[in-house]
Scaffold this active site. Structure first.
Site, PDB file in Angstrom:
ATOM      1  CD  GLN A  96      51.992  42.879  23.912  1.00 37.06           C
ATOM      2  OE1 GLN A  96      51.648  43.670  24.763  1.00 37.06           O
ATOM      3  NE2 GLN A  96      53.070  43.071  23.157  1.00 37.06           N
ATOM      4  CG  HIS A  97      55.379  38.876  24.957  1.00 35.12           C
ATOM      5  ND1 HIS A  97      56.001  39.819  24.159  1.00 35.12           N
ATOM      6  CD2 HIS A  97      54.968  39.542  26.062  1.00 35.12           C
ATOM      7  CE1 HIS A  97      55.969  40.994  24.757  1.00 35.12           C
ATOM      8  NE2 HIS A  97      55.361  40.858  25.915  1.00 35.12           N
ATOM      9  CG  ASP A 131      47.507  41.632  26.231  1.00 34.36           C
ATOM     10  OD1 ASP A 131      48.521  42.231  25.795  1.00 34.36           O
ATOM     11  OD2 ASP A 131      47.582  40.783  27.147  1.00 34.36           O
TER      12      ASP A 131
END
Length: 470
Positions: free
Chosen positions: A74-75, A226
């Site tokens: 992520q991110h 994820d």
């Protein structure tokens, strides 16, 4: 479809460290083939490295595969120009150079409550929005070239299909400029963060919607983040909370209403099914055990034995395991501390026990935080590398105060991506039922355990309040 009518789907986990691929039976979830390739060990990387790893990990695996799904870390921030070329190496979630940007943005939008109301989360350095602010301030010439911003899984899905970039609401909810409650981007926040620039964002697909097809005709699902993929693999429902013990630790469950925690402890993410996924994260999970083993000059197996040889509570020894600070706004610069040291309790056994209890108390705080966001906790599903530790499995029910189940070790993120691919292929209202019952490995706390666990958690909280005023 192959000769015996078995339909195959593939799931990809493009994580921080590596690419894992699971080829599964679309009807049962049985894993039939696997692949893996490593990523560079860094906090910024050319996305081309992910594609190289994907190509290596899938070499010879995708014959007969009807659909593929990609789950990613992520991110992260992937920026491309008008021609589709990468503008700068992708900044990963664990690149903390944007910590000041997170604080600045929090203040600019009106404080933590305003952020929680707007996007369900208070920004920290891992979020994409803070990385864009950092780029706008420190690399303005490069920022001027950015035409599109994507997440890692978005970029890989884009490479697979060759179409327009797409994403899903689960991964989008970790950017800091998507509102899970409204199911829409907050482009005003994006523009403010990126110095007035207006990059194009991926279209947000429905959970079972296909992103497109590869050149050879393989269906590609929307993909997701994820944590969302792990929840999909475990088929968690009401009362299930996942505690994942990897390098970092996460606590999450699913619910029907969006979360908005102004303390920043819980991120109000969306999941991969149309629901919501409140999540608390700690940077200090399995690494607490490896660091303590290194301090004691023992292997992890011996650390396990030492921890189980000590009494619950480690004779008053308490470890606050903030060895790498913390992810929450409250404790970004926190350091680890040991309390209650006495000559009589300064033993390897007690230190090992205090390390396990301290790590689990940090996750127990996360468990309480997601409970406060409306998650009922009937049982904990314990996954990740540290979940295979006997001392962790033994002590967890005591510290958490609820039954703990340990599913068989598996690449849950990749399997969740494969399950999403099977769902998109089937076109059904709900994803296929794959998960076997994990409750057969359920450990329930006794009444005595519950009392001990309450004392351990209380000492941990008192120590944290003493040092960090939290």
């Amino acid at each position: 479809m192959n000769s015996n009518d078995e339909v195959l789907v593939a799931g990809v986990d493009s994580s921080t460290q590596s690419t894992k691929v699971m080829v599964c039976d679309a009807r049962t979830g049985t894993v039939v083939r696997t692949g893996r390739a490593e990523h560079p060990d860094t906090t910024e990387v050319d996305p081309g490295e992910w594609w190289s790893a994907f190509t290596s990990a899938t070499g010879g695996l995708l014959d007969g595969v009807a659909a593929i799904g990609v789950a990613g870390q992520q991110h992260g921030m992937v920026t491309v120009d008008d021609g589709g070329a990468v503008v700068r190496p992708a900044l990963l979630w664990n690149d903390t150079r944007s910590a000041k940007a997170a604080a600045d943005l929090t203040e600019e939008l009106g404080g933590p409550q305003a952020w929680a109301d707007a996007v369900g989360s208070v920004p920290v350095a891992s979020f994409t929005v803070t990385k864009l602010r950092w780029m706008a301030e420190h690399e303005p010439e490069l920022a001027d070239r950015v035409a599109r911003v994507m997440l890692p899984h978005d970029w890989l899905t884009w490479r697979l299909t060759g179409g327009d970039p797409v994403t899903d609401r689960g991964d989008a909810s970790g950017t800091g400029y998507f509102s899970p409650a409204k199911g829409a981007y907050r482009t005003d926040i994006l523009t403010q963060a990126f110095g007035g620039r207006h990059p194009e964002l991926p279209r947000v697909l429905d959970p079972a919607e296909a992103a497109g097809h590869t050149p050879d005709g393989t269906l590609v699902s929307a993909g997701t983040g994820d944590n969302m993929a792990a929840a999909l693999a475990l088929e968690i429902g009401d009362g299930d909370v996942v505690v994942s013990l990897g390098t970092s630790g996460t606590v999450f469950g699913v619910c029907e209403t969006p979360a908005a925690d102004p303390t920043g402890t819980v991120a109000g993410f969306a999941d991969a099914t149309g629901r919501f996924l409140p999540l608390a994260c700690t940077l200090n999970a399995a690494r607490v055990l490896t660091a303590t083993a290194r301090l004691l000059n023992v292997e992890l197996a011996e650390l396990d034995r030492l921890a189980l040889a000590a009494d619950p509570g480690a004779e008053g020894l308490t470890l606050l395991p903030y060895l790498d600070g913390e992810r929450t706004p409250n404790l970004p610069e926190a350091a680890g501390s040991v309390f209650g040291l006495r000559r009589a309790n300064m033993t390897p056994e007690n230190l090992a026990r205090a390390a396990v209890e301290g790590m689990l108390c940090g996750l127990a705080a996360g468990l309480e935080a997601v409970r406060e966001q409306g998650i009922s906790v009937r049982r904990v599903l314990l996954i990740g590398g540290a979940a295979q530790s006997q001392s962790v499995r033994t002590i967890a029910p005591m510290v958490f105060g609820v039954p703990v189940a340990v599913p068989e070790p598996a690449e849950h993120v990749a399997i969740g991506a494969a399950r999403q691919a099977a769902w998109a292929l089937a076109g059904t209202p709900e994803p296929p039922a794959w998960q076997t019952d994990v409750a057969s490995r359920l450990a329930e706390p006794t009444a005595g355990d519950a009392e001990q666990g309450e004392r351990i958690r209380q000492r941990h909280l008192e120590s944290r309040a003493l040092v960090h005023n939290v």
